[in-house]
Design a protein around this motif. Structure first.
Motif: not given
Lengths: 187, 187
Positions: A42-52
């Motif tokens: 994925t992208s860092d963007r998605m990690l932040i989206y899912h985990f905050g």
DNA sequence: TCGAATCTGTAGCGAATGCTACATCATCTT
DNA sequence: AAGATGATGTAGCATTCGCTACAGATTCGA
């Protein structure tokens, strides 16, 4: 036409195993969002989206790892026969800790201990969970006829962890010698 | 006119104690050049000038810390009376490890162990040096009349380090209970 | 069907990272 | 005195960091 799977819906639960793989391979210290994301596809963007936040991601990841560890111990408990005496149990534990397959886990463990000592968010809880689980497993594995299984398990736990630390710093034989001298192992 | 000291010539030796102070207070993980330089009263520019690279700085710093640790043990050895038995020695060691004044050192220690487990440059050597020194100190401190001082020292070392790890992850009593159950401590 | 809520990609921001280029100053040798 | 050598400050570079703004896409309930 292509065989690419289109929609495995992404979620924390689907990401955590992949993140764990990356962390086992490269360590927590070098775990920054972009490499983690790449490892998880994925992208860092998605990690932040899912985990905050990254902090929350690490905390979630540590609890997940603690859960995997607990499951591993449960499986091991169901599979292995009760050892006949303390020395046998201890020898088996040391052998398992020394297994190369366990090395990534061991390396990660020391990072968790270091984080726990500094009280980084999530580290203490994960470390405690794993130690508690291991302690319970040890009590269940104590040989029959032990007068004090709880105390014995705590004693063995202390010895095992001391031995693991000495191995980590390149004193692989020191603990073995000590446990022999202490009568906990048989030559 | 001013009382400012103009020229204390800067060198590795003058910098290392200040760097050590910063690392003890804030940890190795967060040790980046600019904060380190600030703590030492210089600039990142100068740290690179004197040490060549951050990696070399950390390695030099770890060697320095190992040396300080060795000197502390030497001083402790000269100052302390030989304990009368193993339990007494072990109790004293546990008390010293639990001393709040030792906590920064303990936290740093786990970072060094983690780095050693991952074989980061300089970490293994520093960890080994400290463990070897402690082992020698322990042998010298073993009560008179011990049949196997070397083996006994290794045994105690294993127990102490296991206890320290359990304390670091928030199981402060587990090791104590275990060592009591194992007969290494007296109630 | 259509609007709303949930996802995801692209692009980038401001800060911090290790490190370097360059100029200046001090000191030391000859 | 003149030059060489070493030490230090200023400024900046390229990269990476965690995170965000914005715009499409997708899905799902009404």
């Amino acid at each position: 036409m292509a065989t690419t799977a289109k929609k495995p819906p992404m979620s924390k639960d689907s990401l955590l195993p992949l993140l764990m793989g990356h962390v086992l391979a490269h360590g927590l210290g070098q775990a920054s969002l972009r490499p983690l994301a790449k490892a998880a596809g994925t992208s860092d963007r998605m990690l932040i989206y899912h985990f905050g936040s990254k902090e929350a991601l690490i905390a979630d990841l540590l609890t997940h790892i603690a859960g995997v560890y607990a499951a591993m111990l449960d499986a091991a408990l169901a599979a292995s026969p009760r050892p006949g005496n303390r020395a046998e149990l201890l020898a088996g534990l040391l052998a398992q800790n020394g297994d190369p397959a366990m090395q990534p886990f061991q390396m990660l463990w020391w990072e968790i201990v270091a984080g726990s000592a500094r009280d980084l968010p999530g580290f203490r809880a994960a470390a405690q969970a794993m130690v508690t689980k291991l302690l319970g497993w040890l009590e269940a594995q104590m040989p029959a006829g032990e007068p004090d299984p709880a105390g014995g398990a705590r004693f063995l736990l202390t010895a095992i962890e001391g031995a693991a630390m000495l191995a980590a710093v390149g004193h692989p034989d020191t603990a073995q010698d000590g446990l022999l001298a202490g009568g906990l192992l048989q030559a």
